[in-house]
Design an enzyme around this catalytic site. Sequence first.
Site, PDB file in Angstrom:
ATOM      1  N   ASP A   1       0.820  -1.214   0.000  1.00  0.00           N
ATOM      2  CA  ASP A   1       0.000   0.000   0.000  1.00  0.00           C
ATOM      3  C   ASP A   1       0.853   1.263   0.000  1.00  0.00           C
ATOM      4  OD1 ASP A   1      -2.436   1.307  -0.073  1.00  0.00           O
ATOM      5  OD2 ASP A   1      -2.582   1.453   2.112  1.00  0.00           O
TER       6      ASP A   1
ATOM      7  N   ASN B   1       1.178   3.367  -3.005  1.00  0.00           N
ATOM      8  CA  ASN B   1       1.643   3.787  -4.339  1.00  0.00           C
ATOM      9  C   ASN B   1       1.099   5.152  -4.722  1.00  0.00           C
ATOM     10  OD1 ASN B   1       2.793   1.294  -4.530  1.00  0.00           O
ATOM     11  ND2 ASN B   1       1.287   0.453  -5.967  1.00  0.00           N
TER      12      ASN B   1
ATOM     13  N   HIS C   1       2.085   3.400  -9.036  1.00  0.00           N
ATOM     14  CA  HIS C   1       1.882   1.964  -9.265  1.00  0.00           C
ATOM     15  C   HIS C   1       3.054   1.392 -10.064  1.00  0.00           C
ATOM     16  CE1 HIS C   1      -1.985   2.158  -7.456  1.00  0.00           C
ATOM     17  NE2 HIS C   1      -2.532   2.907  -8.409  1.00  0.00           N
TER      18      HIS C   1
ATOM     19  N   SER D   1     -11.030  -6.697  -4.248  1.00  0.00           N
ATOM     20  CA  SER D   1     -12.388  -6.672  -4.822  1.00  0.00           C
ATOM     21  C   SER D   1     -12.910  -5.241  -4.841  1.00  0.00           C
ATOM     22  CB  SER D   1     -13.345  -7.498  -3.958  1.00  0.00           C
ATOM     23  OG  SER D   1     -12.842  -8.772  -3.717  1.00  0.00           O
ATOM     24  N   GLU D   2     -12.567  -4.484  -3.809  1.00  0.00           N
ATOM     25  CA  GLU D   2     -13.069  -3.101  -3.672  1.00  0.00           C
ATOM     26  C   GLU D   2     -12.344  -2.129  -4.602  1.00  0.00           C
ATOM     27  OE1 GLU D   2     -12.258  -5.143  -1.100  1.00  0.00           O
ATOM     28  OE2 GLU D   2     -14.344  -5.577  -0.573  1.00  0.00           O
TER      29      GLU D   2
ATOM     30  N   LEU E   1       9.952 -21.126  -4.406  1.00  0.00           N
ATOM     31  CA  LEU E   1       9.075 -20.146  -3.749  1.00  0.00           C
ATOM     32  C   LEU E   1       7.690 -20.207  -4.386  1.00  0.00           C
ATOM     33  CD1 LEU E   1       8.669 -17.548  -1.914  1.00  0.00           C
ATOM     34  CD2 LEU E   1       9.334 -16.224  -3.931  1.00  0.00           C
TER      35      LEU E   1
HETATM   36  C1  IPE Z   1      -5.451  -2.673   0.063  1.00  0.00           C
HETATM   37  O1  IPE Z   1      -5.131  -1.349  -0.103  1.00  0.00           O
HETATM   38  C2  IPE Z   1      -5.466  -3.377  -1.255  1.00  0.00           C
HETATM   39  C3  IPE Z   1      -4.190  -3.498  -1.944  1.00  0.00           C
HETATM   40  C4  IPE Z   1      -3.036  -3.086  -1.527  1.00  0.00           C
HETATM   41  C5  IPE Z   1      -4.226  -4.185  -3.186  1.00  0.00           C
HETATM   42  P1  IPE Z   1      -6.260  -0.213  -0.232  1.00  0.00           P
HETATM   43  O2  IPE Z   1      -5.547   1.059  -0.469  1.00  0.00           O
HETATM   44  O3  IPE Z   1      -7.266  -0.611  -1.233  1.00  0.00           O
HETATM   45  O4  IPE Z   1      -6.925  -0.251   1.218  1.00  0.00           O
HETATM   46  P2  IPE Z   1      -7.749   0.858   1.990  1.00  0.00           P
HETATM   47  O5  IPE Z   1      -8.761   1.395   1.027  1.00  0.00           O
HETATM   48  O6  IPE Z   1      -6.787   1.908   2.416  1.00  0.00           O
HETATM   49  O7  IPE Z   1      -8.331   0.152   3.161  1.00  0.00           O
HETATM   50  C1  IPE Z   2      -1.820   0.149  -3.323  1.00  0.00           C
HETATM   51  O1  IPE Z   2      -1.545   1.494  -3.384  1.00  0.00           O
HETATM   52  C2  IPE Z   2      -2.019  -0.464  -4.686  1.00  0.00           C
HETATM   53  C3  IPE Z   2      -3.420  -0.791  -5.004  1.00  0.00           C
HETATM   54  C4  IPE Z   2      -4.410  -0.720  -4.189  1.00  0.00           C
HETATM   55  C5  IPE Z   2      -3.695  -1.248  -6.352  1.00  0.00           C
HETATM   56  P1  IPE Z   2      -2.702   2.585  -3.351  1.00  0.00           P
HETATM   57  O2  IPE Z   2      -3.092   2.896  -4.745  1.00  0.00           O
HETATM   58  O3  IPE Z   2      -3.800   2.157  -2.457  1.00  0.00           O
HETATM   59  O4  IPE Z   2      -1.935   3.828  -2.716  1.00  0.00           O
HETATM   60  P2  IPE Z   2      -2.496   4.850  -1.670  1.00  0.00           P
HETATM   61  O5  IPE Z   2      -2.941   4.064  -0.472  1.00  0.00           O
HETATM   62  O6  IPE Z   2      -3.633   5.558  -2.333  1.00  0.00           O
HETATM   63  O7  IPE Z   2      -1.354   5.737  -1.365  1.00  0.00           O
HETATM   64 MG    MG Z   3      -4.113   2.399  -0.483  1.00  0.00          MG
END
Ligand code: IPE
Ligand code: IPE
Ligand code: MG
Length: 252
Positions: A18, A20, A35, A64-65, A129
Site C-alpha cells: 500500500d 503507491n 503503481h 475486490s473493492e 518459492l
Molecule cells: C489494500 O489497499 C489493497 C491493496 C493493496 C491491493 P487499499 O488502499 O485498497 O486499502 P484501503 O482502502 O486503504 O483500506
Molecule cells: C496500493 O496502493 C495499490 C493498489 C491498491 C492497487 P494505493 O493505490 O492504495 O496507494 P495509496 O494508499 O492511495 O497511497
Molecule cells: Mg491504499
Amino acid sequence: MPPATAPAIPRHIAVIMDGNGRWAERRRRPRIIGHRAGARAVNICIDFCLERGVRALTLFAFSSENWGRPQEEVGALMKLFLNALDREVEELDRRGVRVRFIGERERFSASIRERMHAAEHQTRANTRLDLVVAASYGGRQDIAQAARALATDVAEGRLRAEDIDEAAVAAKMALADLPPPDLFIRTGGDHRISNFLLWQLAYTELWFTELLWPELDAATLQHALDDFAGRERRFGLTSAQVADVAPEKNPA
Ligand code: IPE
Ligand code: IPE
Ligand code: MG
C-alpha cells in the site's frame, strides 16, 4: 559467523502493498506513476524471500473493492498488470518461482486471464518459492465461495452438514495447500486488513510500516523479520506452555 541458532524464518509472508498513490501524489505525479514504481518493490520483495528461504509469499495486488476506483486508474492498473505478466514470468520461472493467482479471475479481461493461466502453467513444477498474487481478491468473497462450495457438496450428497468443521472450511479457502501466513506486512502507514486474507490471518504476526510501497527495501524487510524472530507465538496457550512444547516459532 551465523548465530548458533538460526533466527526463525517465516514460512509464508503475506503483504499488503500500500501507498503507491500517495508516493506519486507527494511528487505531484499521477497516481499511476506510483503503481509503476511499486512494481520495482515487488521484485525486491521476491528477491528477499528467495534469499532468505521464505517458502511462500502472498502479495495483495488488487482488492475486490479496488474495482470501484476511477475508471482511468483501474484501466491503467490493468495495463500495468498485463505488462508485468509479459515481462516477469520468464525470469520468475528461471528462478524456481511457482506463480498462482487467487481472487475472482472472471472479472479480468480475457487477455489477462490467458496470461495468468500461462504463467501458472509455465511455472507449475517450480519449488523454491510459491508466489501468490491476490488480484480481484477479497477475504469475505473467499469465505463466501468456500461456504458455497460446502453447500454444493452437501446438496449433492458428498458431505453431511454436521461434518462441516474448521478443517472442512479451511480446505475450501484459497491457499488451502500452503501453511497459513506466519508474518503479515503492510506498508503505507494504515493499520488495517482491508479485506485481505481474513480466515488465513487468524494467528499471523502483524507488522506495519509507515514506508510507502515504492520505497520498500531489503533493510525494511529484514527489520520485519527481526521483529518476527523476537515474538512469542502462543496460539492461545500460556507462555510456559509454548516454552515447554516448542522452542521454535513455527508450529508443525
Ligand atoms: C489494500 O489497499 C489493497 C491493496 C493493496 C491491493 P487499499 O488502499 O485498497 O486499502 P484501503 O482502502 O486503504 O483500506
Ligand atoms: C496500493 O496502493 C495499490 C493498489 C491498491 C492497487 P494505493 O493505490 O492504495 O496507494 P495509496 O494508499 O492511495 O497511497
Ligand atoms: Mg491504499
